[in-house]
Design a protein around this motif. Structure first.
Motif, short mmCIF file in Angstrom:
data_model
loop_
_atom_site.label_atom_id
_atom_site.label_comp_id
_atom_site.label_asym_id
_atom_site.label_seq_id
_atom_site.Cartn_x
_atom_site.Cartn_y
_atom_site.Cartn_z
N LEU A 1 0.68 -1.02 -0.06
CA LEU A 1 0.15 -0.05 -0.14
C LEU A 1 0.71 1.11 -0.07
N TYR A 2 2.03 1.16 0.85
CA TYR A 2 2.90 2.52 0.79
C TYR A 2 3.51 2.54 -0.36
N THR A 3 3.94 1.61 -1.14
CA THR A 3 4.89 1.64 -2.50
C THR A 3 3.69 2.19 -3.41
N SER A 4 2.46 1.67 -3.57
CA SER A 4 1.57 1.95 -4.39
C SER A 4 1.09 3.49 -4.16
N THR A 5 1.03 3.93 -3.10
CA THR A 5 0.49 5.44 -2.90
C THR A 5 1.91 6.30 -3.29
N PHE B 1 -11.26 16.15 -1.67
CA PHE B 1 -11.30 16.07 -3.09
C PHE B 1 -11.92 17.39 -3.67
N SER B 2 -11.58 18.32 -3.06
CA SER B 2 -12.18 19.70 -3.63
C SER B 2 -11.29 20.98 -3.20
N TRP C 1 -12.85 2.14 0.27
CA TRP C 1 -13.65 2.14 -0.96
C TRP C 1 -14.88 2.79 -0.99
N THR C 2 -15.71 2.52 0.10
CA THR C 2 -17.01 2.82 0.32
C THR C 2 -16.83 4.48 0.62
N CYS C 3 -15.95 4.68 1.60
CA CYS C 3 -15.88 6.18 1.53
C CYS C 3 -15.46 7.07 0.76
N ASN C 4 -14.47 6.63 -0.09
CA ASN C 4 -14.07 7.43 -1.10
C ASN C 4 -14.89 7.51 -2.32
N ALA C 5 -15.58 6.50 -2.61
CA ALA C 5 -16.62 6.47 -3.44
C ALA C 5 -17.79 7.45 -3.37
N ILE D 1 -8.47 7.95 -12.53
CA ILE D 1 -8.51 6.46 -12.12
C ILE D 1 -7.26 6.12 -11.28
N PRO D 2 -6.13 6.13 -11.84
CA PRO D 2 -5.01 5.56 -11.32
C PRO D 2 -4.83 6.77 -9.94
N GLY D 3 -4.75 7.91 -10.21
CA GLY D 3 -4.32 8.77 -9.34
C GLY D 3 -5.47 9.00 -8.31
N SER D 4 -6.66 8.68 -8.43
CA SER D 4 -7.55 9.14 -7.44
C SER D 4 -8.41 8.16 -6.89
N ILE D 5 -8.74 7.08 -7.76
CA ILE D 5 -9.38 5.91 -7.29
C ILE D 5 -8.51 4.96 -6.54
N LEU D 6 -7.40 4.63 -7.34
CA LEU D 6 -6.25 3.73 -6.93
C LEU D 6 -5.44 4.25 -5.76
N GLY D 7 -5.17 5.61 -6.07
CA GLY D 7 -4.05 6.18 -5.06
C GLY D 7 -4.67 6.54 -3.76
N PHE D 8 -6.01 7.23 -3.83
CA PHE D 8 -6.44 7.71 -2.46
C PHE D 8 -7.01 6.45 -1.74
N THR D 9 -7.32 5.12 -2.52
CA THR D 9 -7.80 3.99 -1.66
C THR D 9 -6.84 3.31 -1.15
#
Length: 305
Positions: free
Chosen positions: A5-9, A73-74, A179-183, A221-229
């Motif tokens: 998770l750390y490396t992915s972020t 997110f804003s 993922w629920t919170c971020n969505a 997609i990668p930067g927001s959905i995957l990165g923040f999750t």
């Protein structure tokens, strides 16, 4: 899992800086940010619903989702994007690394948690390293009123980010998955951005060039959905203080891309800064404690070093 998770972020957020650079142009900042989180939210939430991955939530939870959307997110992106009009992006990255300190402070104020001994040392090493990395930009800057405004906006954006981390800690304690919170929060963040666009009378524009659209999709997609999750999953697993050190390390990835795309030149001072950042990373992840444990083992078992 924590290392993954750390490396992915670090990798995902480190590469978003060059994508944000490609977003700058004829499309207003508010509109570009809205496109990013509207796409992310409208893709993420329906996908989770189809996969039955959305948890049951309460009206109170949604109130905190709105708060998270505003902080993560804003409003923070409004500050950072606007600040980039007044000061160099490298300096914004240096300021953003203060999220480690803000998280330690806010965790103490809001949750009554004492920061681990190494957090402040890690933060000091990381910030010192980033200052060294970006010293040419900092020293060459013109610190007039506009620069002061840019610096202030960067600090404000970083504090918003930290507050969003605190909301995520609340979610984790209630057993809500990132993922629920971020969505939900990304959709609320997009609505906040939409309200800002309407209130400010900002004109709608869309750059249809492949570079703009490609970077927009990457950010969404990668930067927001995957990165923040990945990042908020890390917050839930190891705490906001230690997770936030990724904000110190990911500019190193961004700097590497700058060397390819923007001609950044490495110097002895740059390499020294990189060493300080990596040392701070080791401290933050408990490296000194591990070293101490091994030292005690060597002493107890009389293992020659």
């Amino acid at each position: 899992m924590n290392l993954f998770l750390y490396t992915s972020t670090v990798l995902l957020w480190g590469t978003t800086w060059i994508a944000i650079h490609f977003q700058m142009g004829e499309v207003p900042v508010l509109v570009s940010a809205f496109y990013r989180f509207a796409i992310a939210g409208l893709l993420f939430l329906p996908a989770l619903m189809l996969l039955r991955g959305v948890q049951k939530t309460t009206l109170r939870d949604h109130g905190f989702f709105v708060l998270q959307g505003g902080c993560l997110f804003s409003l923070n992106f409004i500050c950072f994007y606007t600040a980039s009009q007044y000061i160099v992006s490298g300096l914004i990255s240096v300021v953003f690394s203060a999220a480690v300190l803000f998280n330690a402070l806010n965790s103490r104020l809001l949750w009554g948690e004492r920061a681990e001994r190494g957090v402040y040392l890690a933060a000091a090493l990381g910030i010192a390293g980033l200052i060294s990395l970006f010293w040419d930009s900092i020293a060459g800057g013109n610190f007039d009123r506009t620069a002061a405004l840019g610096l202030g906006l960067s600090v404000l954006g970083t504090y918003f980010f930290s507050l969003g981390n605190m909301v995520s800690v609340r979610h984790a304690r209630r057993g809500l998955k990132p993922w629920t919170c971020n969505a939900y929060a990304m959709n609320y963040g997009a609505l906040i951005l939409l309200a800002c666009i309407v209130a400010s009378g900002t004109s709608w524009k869309l750059d249809t060039s492949p570079l703009y659209l490609g970077s927009l999709l990457y950010l969404a997609i990668p930067g927001s959905i995957l990165g923040f999750t990945a990042y908020l999953s890390l917050v839930g697993r190891i705490g906001a203080n230690r997770a936030a050190y990724a904000t110190v390390l990911f500019p190193i990835v961004a700097l590497s891309f700058s060397a390819w795309f923007e001609g950044y030149q490495w110097t002895a001072l740059s390499f020294g800064g990189l060493f300080l950042v990596l040392l701070g990373n080791t401290v933050s992840l408990g490296g000194l404690r591990v070293i101490g444990q091994w030292r005690l083992r060597f002493e107890r078992e009389k293992i020659p070093l």
